[in-house]
Structure formats: C-alpha cells, structure tokens
Motif scaffolding. Structure first.
Motif, PDB file in Angstrom:
ATOM      1  N   ARG A  24      10.960   7.419   1.163  1.00  0.00           N
ATOM      2  CA  ARG A  24      11.640   7.475   2.467  1.00  0.00           C
ATOM      3  C   ARG A  24      13.010   6.810   2.370  1.00  0.00           C
ATOM      4  O   ARG A  24      13.981   7.277   2.967  1.00  0.00           O
ATOM      5  N   THR A  53       0.951  10.058  -8.276  1.00  0.00           N
ATOM      6  CA  THR A  53       0.864  10.143  -6.815  1.00  0.00           C
ATOM      7  C   THR A  53       1.679  11.345  -6.338  1.00  0.00           C
ATOM      8  O   THR A  53       2.558  11.843  -7.054  1.00  0.00           O
ATOM      9  N   SER A  85       3.769  11.227  -4.046  1.00  0.00           N
ATOM     10  CA  SER A  85       5.139  10.761  -3.834  1.00  0.00           C
ATOM     11  C   SER A  85       5.969  10.948  -5.105  1.00  0.00           C
ATOM     12  O   SER A  85       7.146  11.326  -5.040  1.00  0.00           O
ATOM     13  N   TYR A 126      -6.176  -2.744  -0.360  1.00  0.00           N
ATOM     14  CA  TYR A 126      -5.849  -1.562  -1.156  1.00  0.00           C
ATOM     15  C   TYR A 126      -4.369  -1.529  -1.512  1.00  0.00           C
ATOM     16  O   TYR A 126      -3.515  -1.771  -0.669  1.00  0.00           O
ATOM     17  N   GLU A 127      -4.104  -1.245  -2.768  1.00  0.00           N
ATOM     18  CA  GLU A 127      -2.726  -1.047  -3.209  1.00  0.00           C
ATOM     19  C   GLU A 127      -2.648   0.267  -3.954  1.00  0.00           C
ATOM     20  O   GLU A 127      -3.509   0.568  -4.771  1.00  0.00           O
ATOM     21  N   GLU A 128      -1.634   1.012  -3.662  1.00  0.00           N
ATOM     22  CA  GLU A 128      -1.535   2.345  -4.237  1.00  0.00           C
ATOM     23  C   GLU A 128      -1.107   2.266  -5.700  1.00  0.00           C
ATOM     24  O   GLU A 128       0.041   1.998  -6.013  1.00  0.00           O
ATOM     25  N   PRO A 154       0.799  -1.220   0.000  1.00  0.00           N
ATOM     26  CA  PRO A 154       0.000   0.000   0.000  1.00  0.00           C
ATOM     27  C   PRO A 154       0.832   1.271   0.000  1.00  0.00           C
ATOM     28  O   PRO A 154       0.463   2.249  -0.609  1.00  0.00           O
ATOM     29  N   LEU A 155       1.955   1.253   0.716  1.00  0.00           N
ATOM     30  CA  LEU A 155       2.733   2.478   0.831  1.00  0.00           C
ATOM     31  C   LEU A 155       4.057   2.366   0.083  1.00  0.00           C
ATOM     32  O   LEU A 155       5.054   2.954   0.501  1.00  0.00           O
ATOM     33  N   ALA A 198      -2.899   7.223   1.132  1.00  0.00           N
ATOM     34  CA  ALA A 198      -2.507   5.815   1.264  1.00  0.00           C
ATOM     35  C   ALA A 198      -2.219   5.475   2.719  1.00  0.00           C
ATOM     36  O   ALA A 198      -2.571   4.393   3.202  1.00  0.00           O
ATOM     37  N   ALA A 236       5.170   3.578  -2.691  1.00  0.00           N
ATOM     38  CA  ALA A 236       5.732   4.826  -3.196  1.00  0.00           C
ATOM     39  C   ALA A 236       6.350   5.625  -2.063  1.00  0.00           C
ATOM     40  O   ALA A 236       7.486   6.113  -2.171  1.00  0.00           O
ATOM     41  N   GLU A 237       5.605   5.741  -0.988  1.00  0.00           N
ATOM     42  CA  GLU A 237       6.125   6.521   0.144  1.00  0.00           C
ATOM     43  C   GLU A 237       7.336   5.847   0.758  1.00  0.00           C
ATOM     44  O   GLU A 237       8.280   6.514   1.179  1.00  0.00           O
ATOM     45  N   VAL A 283      -3.954   2.729   5.236  1.00  0.00           N
ATOM     46  CA  VAL A 283      -3.250   1.745   6.070  1.00  0.00           C
ATOM     47  C   VAL A 283      -3.752   1.827   7.506  1.00  0.00           C
ATOM     48  O   VAL A 283      -3.988   0.810   8.165  1.00  0.00           O
TER      49      VAL A 283
END
Lengths: 485, 207
Positions: free
Chosen positions: A431, A459, A461, B85-87, A423-424, B26, A426-427, B30
């Motif tokens: 990071r 996005t 990001s 969910y997937e970004e 899910p994260l 996103a 890209a972020e 989460v």
C-alpha cells in the motif's frame, strides 16, 4: 557430477533446464535410476489412492464405525476386571487411610478436609463409571466448614465458599472432574495447554469447560452457573445441551426442569440481572440465595480478575453497550451497533476498543471520513496492537476510497516503523508503494515493491509487488520523476 | 465528539464500489484478533477442508469424528493465536503447523490411553479385527502399513509434499524446521515407503 547422485533432486522436482535434460538422458542409460523412478511413481500413485480413501470414502467411514464399535466393546471388556480390582483395592486402601486420618489428623474449621473414605471412593467410582467407563478413578473430597478455602488442582484454581463440598478426580491423562455436592465454588481454569479436559458435575448437569472463569452454586434442588469469562458447555439428561457465555448465568431447578424441559432456555439470562444487582448492592440481600449470602466469594472472584475483568465488572448491569455493539456489529446490524457504541463512548470517550469498533461499523456503512476519524481516536488511545490495526484500516480507506495518499502514507509509515514483522507488513508495504506511486515518487515505490517481493516470498502481496514492479519498469522510464496523479 | 465522528456524511462523489478492503488471509486474521468471528468463519471456509484432509492423513488410524473435532479445535485455537500471528508465508502453512501440534498431542494421548487399556485388559480383546481384504481398501493396506511404520515427522512431510502439494518452504514454515531438513526427511520417507511397498507381501500396486 555423477548423475546418479541427482536422483533425489529429480524426484523432488528441483532439477531444471540443462540439468533436467542431462538427467533425463541419464535415465535412458542407467537401469538403477530408471527402476527407482518407476518404483517411486508406483509408490506415489498408491499413496494418493490411500490418501483419497481416507478423506470422504464410504469404506473408510464404515470401517471407522466398525472400529469404534469394536473399541467401545473392548474398552468395556477391559474395564470390567479393572473395576472389580479397583473396587477391592479401594476398600482396603480407604480403610487404611481412614484409620490413619482418625488416629493422626485433627480437622479444623479453617482447613479444608480432604478425605478418602471407602463409601466416598465407591460413590465416586460409580458416578464416574456411569459416564466415562474408561479409567479407574480416585475421587477426593474437599469440604469447607466455617471458612472459605482456595486450592489448585491441575490447571484449575478453585475457591470454595463456606459449607461447600466438592469431590474431584484427577487422572492426569484425560480429564479433571469435579462433582459439587453442595455449596458454592468459583472455578478459574487456565487455557488448555496439555489437552486435559475439565468437567464439573452438579446434580444432573455436566459442565464442560473451555478455559474460563465461572461459578457454580448448588443448593437443594437448584444449580446455578455464572460465567465470567470464556464459555462452558452444559448438558444433562433432561436438559438440552447449550453453551453459557461470559456475562450469562444459568439457573436450573431439578423439580421444575422435570416438569418443564423448556424451562432452562427461559431461565437463561433471567438471573443475570439479579446476579449483577447483587454485586452492586452492599450489604447483600439475604433473600436472594447463597451468592448473596456469601458475597465475599463473588468479590474474591472479582479480585482474581485482571484489569479488563474489573473494568467489565464495574459497568452498570445490562448496560454493556460495548459488548452489545460488538455483537450487533458481528451480526451485521450496523445502525443499532453504531448507536450502542456511541452510547458507550458518551460515557467513556477514551475507550479505544469502542472507537475501533465504531470505525469498523462506519467503514461497513461506507461513511469513510467518519470511519477514519474513529480510527484516529483508536490510534490515539489504543494499545499498540489496536492502534496498528486502526492505522492500517484508516490508511486503506484513505488510499482506496478518499484518494488521500499523503495521509495514508503517514499512517503506513507509522505502522511499518513499529517493526516489519507486523501481521500485515507485506500488505502495508504494498500500500505504501501504491501511495508513493500516487504521489509520483516512483523510485521510492520501486524500492518498497522490491522489499515486498524479497522479504515476503510466497504471499499474494509479493506476487502483486512483482507485477507492479514489472509494470513500473515497462512504463515508468520515459516519465521518471513525473507525477500524473 | 462522538456525534461529530458519526454525523459526517459520505462524499457526494463517492467512488464506485470496490472489493472489501479487508480480504486477504492476513487481514482476516487481524479482524479475528479484533474479535470479528465472521473472519473465523471465512477462514474456516477457505482452509477447513485442507486442515481436515491433512489431519485425516497424518492420523490414519483415527475415527472420522476425532479428525473433525481436531480440525475444529485448530480453528478455535487460531482465534486466540491470531493476536500473535505474523505473516511469514502463507496462512495455510501456519494453519498446518497448528494442526500438526494438535495431531501430535492427540497421538500422544491415544498412546497413553492404549497403554493403559492394554495394562488393564484381560488379553486379546483390544486386538483389531482382521482387515477387510475386499474392495478399494485392500489397495491401500501396504501404504497404511508403511505409514504406520514411519516416524511421524516423515509421515507429515510425505503427506504435505506428495499428497497435498506443499512446497518445501511451506512445509518448513508449518513444521518450523529448515528447508534442508524438509528435503532430508522427504528422501528418507520416500525410501521407507518404497521399501515397504516392495516387500514380498505387497498386495497393492501389483495385484
């Protein structure tokens, strides 16, 4: 290339630079294209006006109300002949069914008796007609004698206890309705997939199901609803509508409720202790109602529960510190939330969910080191999803608050190696790039930033990555390889 | 063990307060997957109006209450969907994708309901009243007629692109189709809309 064929591209806004200039010149010469562009502009303006009118316009609301009134009138008008027809049809068909049942069926004590009689059908029709005068419904009766029965109706798994009687109506379009006449039924309802609503009536209460497991008990003058998972909405003529959530039990007494409308609120939760203590006791106390008299039903519901449900069921009554901690955390009461979670963890030190919640709590309390320690426990014992979440949050704290880029990098690498579709992702990549920059590894940082920009277009990001990349190119060349931080 | 984790005090030289670590869409998803319902509230505040606007526009013949119910359904659903969910692009597109599925189911149900109603009704009682031809609504009647005639897929693309300003990539994410198909649908929808608005009975723009 013929410029006329680029008309759609122009209207899409996809022409740029020289191509756009060439087409604009072409518009001056070509009458057909110019006329189409004019028509489209007029159409688009009309479309915008129409769309604006649909959202928040008082005219629309007035029309909607008028339409609603009209629709209601037409539904009732439409139903009148249908009801008359259906009542007649039911009398005839039920008589035929009854004759067949009498002649050929041998109802036993072990099997549920499914019967359609003219009186039952009429009764069901009348009951449904009062509340939902939309469809002509057929009501079926399921009755148990000396043994329990489990049936599946639509997406509802229904367990009937001994001496229980339930009517159900399934119109396959809008709803499945149940009416508990007497006894105890456990309902396990699958999550909504087809939009079909599930409604349970017991006495004057109507229970609207959101996708859940719950039990309804009806005995003389009393209805009890115990919810195991999810939530149900309860309403009735003398009852304020309310939601009953997992772990709660609602007891409603007809006589008392008639005298005191606020009784329902006070009684909510008051029976929870009784319910849970009934579970713990063996053998059950017969003085405490049908649930206690038929403990097998409650056990069967427990058997239906998955592993999580079983764990929850085995917790001591009213001491669900984890649920309490979660609730307090959501409410923002950090100190009591932390205490509840710690109390839970003192009994279950390997509960990753509790560690994760404790990490959240400590993060919000700005106890960064402790939060990272809690997240590390969640990573150690948690499911992949929970561990990923903990990895990301711990890395964020290490990077933003503690400036420990090396530790953050390890966690982010572990997060990203589990797949770029996280899910994260890209972020996390962004990071990672920042941590690499912090460690002076600019080439690797640039690669990571490029990956964000390429793979996560659209996005925030990606935008940030492009900005950082630009800055890196501008400022990074003279000091390449150096580590200032 | 527990005490150790919580007894740690913050560092003496704690950095100055920064914005909350979890802030993006996103990240909220989460948090929502982790059971934090505040994240749902935040997401609703950010995107509720967009979803409701979209639903109102692709279901133009529905009551306001139905649209709001559907919008709330979308946000209740994402609580469960947040686990998966997937970004891949913006959350807005993903939410519109969920809303589209809701809208389609709703239309299907309405269709069945109206068929049943028509079968059981005695005649003209289900006819709509003649439209009010006064005021601002009249301007929109042609567009409404065009949208009524248009296939649902075209209507969705038209609303998303022309009215709500979504890019082809965002629409392709929302509808789960290729960007090329988005453009194709948009071209056809545009032609249909223009054809209806150019019909002789037009009372919209030219009035």
């Amino acid at each position: 290339m013929n410029q006329c064929s680029r008309l759609d591209l122009f209207l899409d806004g996809r022409l740029q630079g020289k191509a756009l200039a060439a087409f604009t010149d072409h518009l001056g010469e070509c009458e057909g294209c110019r006329s189409t562009v004019d028509r489209w502009e007029r159409s688009a303006r009309a479309l915008h006006r129409w769309a604006d009118g649909l959202r928040g316009s008082s005219t629309t609301r007035a029309e909607a109300l008028a339409l609603e009134e009209e629709a209601r009138g037409s539904r009732q008008a439409a139903l009148r002949p249908a009801l008359a027809w259906a009542a007649g049809a039911f009398v005839v068909s039920a008589a035929v069914v009854l004759t067949i049942l009498v002649l050929y069926s041998r109802p036993s004590g072990r099997m549920a008796r499914v019967a359609e009689t003219s009186s039952e059908a009429r009764e069901g029709l009348a009951a449904s007609g009062k509340r939902h005068a939309r469809h002509v419904e057929t009501w079926h009766k399921i009755e148990t004698g000396s043994s329990r029965k489990a049936v599946v109706i639509g997406r509802v798994f229904l367990v009937l206890d001994r001496d229980t009687s339930v009517f159900y109506s399934e119109d396959e379009i809008e709803s499945i309705r149940f009416r508990l006449e007497r006894g105890t039924s456990a309902f396990v309802v699958e999550p909504v997939k087809d939009g079909i609503e599930v409604l349970v009536q017991a006495a004057d209460l109507e229970i609207r199901v959101v996708g859940t497991r719950f039990i309804v008990v009806r005995k003389t003058g009393e209805v009890r609803i115990g919810v195991r998972r999810g939530a149900v909405g309860v309403r009735g003529p003398r009852v304020q509508s309310r939601i009953v959530k997992a772990g709660q039990m609602l007891a409603w007494e007809e006589k008392e409720a008639a005298k005191d409308p606020g009784l329902m609120d006070r009684m909510l939760d008051s029976r929870l202790e009784e319910l849970l203590s009934l579970r713990a006791k063996d053998p059950p106390d017969k003085s405490k109602g049908p649930a206690a008299q038929n403990p097998s039903l409650w056990q069967s519901d427990g058997a239906l529960a998955d592993r999580k449900g079983e764990r929850r069921g085995s917790r001591p009554p009213l001491l669900d510190h984890l649920a309490q901690g979660r609730k307090l955390l959501i409410e923002g009461r950090l100190e009591p939330a932390r205490q509840s979670l710690m109390r839970h963890l003192s009994c279950r030190p390997a509960d990753a969910e509790a560690w994760s919640l404790l990490g959240d709590c400590l993060r919000k309390e700005k106890k960064h080191e402790a939060a990272v320690a809690a997240y590390r426990k969640a990573i150690r014992w948690g499911s992949p999803h929970l561990a990923d979440r903990a990895r990301f949050l711990a890395a964020a704290i290490l990077q933003d608050r503690l400036g420990r880029h090396r530790s953050a990098l390890k966690l982010l690498d572990a997060y990203l190696t589990r797949g770029r579709g996280r899910p994260l992702a890209a972020e996390a990549l962004l990071r990672k790039a920042r941590s690499l920059l912090g460690l002076g590894r600019k080439d690797e940082a640039a690669r990571a930033l490029r990956e964000v920009a390429d793979n996560h277009k659209g996005t925030t990001s990606a935008t940030t990555a492009l900005r950082l990349l630009f800055r890196l190119k501008e400022s990074g060349r003279p000091s390449a390889g150096g580590s200032k931080e | 063990m527990v005490m150790k984790a919580t007894a740690d005090e913050p560092a003496a030289d704690e950095p100055e307060p920064e914005p909350e670590v979890v802030a993006s869409d996103a990240a909220l998803m989460v948090d929502l997957a982790g059971g934090d319902l505040k994240a749902l509230g935040e997401l609703y505040l950010r995107h509720g109006e967009t979803v409701a606007s979209f639903l109102a526009r692709v279901l133009p013949f529905s009551l306001q209450g139905d649209v709001e119910d559907l919008c709330h359904d979308v946000f209740l659903d994402i609580k469960n969907l947040s686990q998966r969910y997937e970004e891949r692009g913006s959350l807005r597109s993903w939410l519109i994708g969920v809303a589209i599925r809701k809208a389609r189911n709703f239309r299907r149900k309405q269709k069945i309901h109206s068929i049943l109603l028509r079968r059981n009704s005695s005649g003209g009682s289900t006819k709509r009243p003649p439209p009010d031809t006064s005021g601002a609504m009249t301007d929109c009647l042609d567009v409404q007629r065009a949208m009524e005639k248009m296939p649902q897929g075209y209507r969705e693309v038209l609303v998303l692109n022309v009215v709500m300003g979504f890019t082809a990539e965002e629409i392709s994410t929302a509808l789960d189709i290729r960007p090329g198909s988005v453009w194709a649908r948009l071209h056809r929808a545009r032609k249909k809309l223009m054809a209806v608005l150019d019909a002789p009975l037009t009372v919209g723009e030219e009035r």
